[in-house]
Design a protein around this motif. Sequence first.
Motif, PDB file in Angstrom:
ATOM      1  N   UNK A  12       0.851  -1.187   0.000  1.00  0.00           N
ATOM      2  CA  UNK A  12       0.000   0.000   0.000  1.00  0.00           C
ATOM      3  C   UNK A  12       0.887   1.237   0.000  1.00  0.00           C
ATOM      4  N   UNK A  13       0.672   2.126  -0.956  1.00  0.00           N
ATOM      5  CA  UNK A  13       1.408   3.384  -1.046  1.00  0.00           C
ATOM      6  C   UNK A  13       0.468   4.525  -0.675  1.00  0.00           C
ATOM      7  N   UNK A  14       0.849   5.307   0.338  1.00  0.00           N
ATOM      8  CA  UNK A  14       0.063   6.484   0.730  1.00  0.00           C
ATOM      9  C   UNK A  14       0.953   7.701   0.531  1.00  0.00           C
ATOM     10  N   UNK A  15       0.678   8.443  -0.537  1.00  0.00           N
ATOM     11  CA  UNK A  15       1.536   9.567  -0.959  1.00  0.00           C
ATOM     12  C   UNK A  15       0.660  10.613  -1.639  1.00  0.00           C
ATOM     13  N   UNK A  43      -8.246   7.831   3.186  1.00  0.00           N
ATOM     14  CA  UNK A  43      -8.349   6.813   2.138  1.00  0.00           C
ATOM     15  C   UNK A  43      -7.335   5.701   2.369  1.00  0.00           C
ATOM     16  N   UNK A  44      -6.148   6.094   2.819  1.00  0.00           N
ATOM     17  CA  UNK A  44      -5.114   5.102   3.095  1.00  0.00           C
ATOM     18  C   UNK A  44      -5.534   4.091   4.145  1.00  0.00           C
ATOM     19  N   UNK A  45      -6.157   4.565   5.232  1.00  0.00           N
ATOM     20  CA  UNK A  45      -6.594   3.645   6.286  1.00  0.00           C
ATOM     21  C   UNK A  45      -7.741   2.761   5.807  1.00  0.00           C
ATOM     22  N   UNK A  46      -8.625   3.311   4.975  1.00  0.00           N
ATOM     23  CA  UNK A  46      -9.719   2.491   4.432  1.00  0.00           C
ATOM     24  C   UNK A  46      -9.166   1.383   3.546  1.00  0.00           C
ATOM     25  N   UNK A  47      -8.192   1.721   2.699  1.00  0.00           N
ATOM     26  CA  UNK A  47      -7.558   0.707   1.861  1.00  0.00           C
ATOM     27  C   UNK A  47      -6.778  -0.295   2.702  1.00  0.00           C
ATOM     28  N   UNK A  48      -6.159   0.177   3.757  1.00  0.00           N
ATOM     29  CA  UNK A  48      -5.410  -0.707   4.651  1.00  0.00           C
ATOM     30  C   UNK A  48      -6.320  -1.811   5.192  1.00  0.00           C
ATOM     31  N   UNK A  66      -0.506  12.815   9.627  1.00  0.00           N
ATOM     32  CA  UNK A  66       0.936  12.577   9.606  1.00  0.00           C
ATOM     33  C   UNK A  66       1.184  11.097   9.351  1.00  0.00           C
ATOM     34  N   UNK A  67       2.101  10.815   8.442  1.00  0.00           N
ATOM     35  CA  UNK A  67       2.435   9.415   8.177  1.00  0.00           C
ATOM     36  C   UNK A  67       2.904   8.694   9.429  1.00  0.00           C
ATOM     37  N   UNK A  68       3.551   9.404  10.346  1.00  0.00           N
ATOM     38  CA  UNK A  68       3.984   8.788  11.610  1.00  0.00           C
ATOM     39  C   UNK A  68       2.790   8.201  12.350  1.00  0.00           C
ATOM     40  N   UNK A  69       1.691   8.980  12.402  1.00  0.00           N
ATOM     41  CA  UNK A  69       0.508   8.516  13.128  1.00  0.00           C
ATOM     42  C   UNK A  69      -0.168   7.350  12.416  1.00  0.00           C
ATOM     43  N   UNK A  70      -0.175   7.397  11.079  1.00  0.00           N
ATOM     44  CA  UNK A  70      -0.717   6.260  10.327  1.00  0.00           C
ATOM     45  C   UNK A  70       0.097   5.007  10.611  1.00  0.00           C
TER      46      UNK A  70
END
Length: 242
Positions: A12-15, A43-48, A66-70
């Motif tokens: 999964x790429x979140x960018x 959207x990233x968390x839903x795809x995750x 923040x990507x850190x929190x994700x």
Amino acid sequence: MNPNMAPAKKILVVEDDPAIRTLLHRFLAKHGYQIESASDGKTGMALFEQFAPDLAILDVNLPDALGFNLCQEMRRRTNVFVVILSERVKTEDKITGFSMGADDYCTKPFDLDELRYRVNAIIGRERDRHSENRCLTFGPLVIDAMRCEVHFNDRPIRLTALEFKLLYFLASHCGEVLSREEIKKAVWGYQEGDVGDERVVDVHIGQIRRKVELTPTQPKFIHTDRGFGYRFEAPLAVRDRN
């Protein structure tokens, strides 16, 4: 698909940068990975949740998160591997990423082939699998490789999968001084001369000490041999009983 072939690993790429996102999607797909990508944290968390990736590549500065929190949230839910991708190059930012559970940290601009090498090395670790499924006991500290669990005084200690692999590697070589290069090769899959942050071992050792040592600044288990590396030791009280 050949039924005897293992299914392709999922990334999964979140960018939020569309050019980078598209480049990563096409490049990694071309090298045999299943890819899903998102431009924001929601959207990233839903795809995750839907995609259940083996590895996530997370930009730090997303429009809504923040990507850190994700990274922290993903690692809380599963044993997914995480690579942080960021323009932030300061040591404290890298430490933040590793402390949130990241397995690697790549700074922009980045080389695609180097990133692919890092991804291959990380996924090749086969998280939660060990050639020796032994249970190591050092007094109050119990490291169970079969279950990937650590207990101290019968209390479970929550480690990331990478922290567990590092602790198990050190403990299974009790009494030996292991260089950072030896540790990076065994735990991260790096070979001699590979590009890699020299502090990555120190950061993760610090994280483990805070979890398994009663006094992290005066460790009883994981010792630093300055100029050489690290050494795991059973406390004297434990050795005296053996």
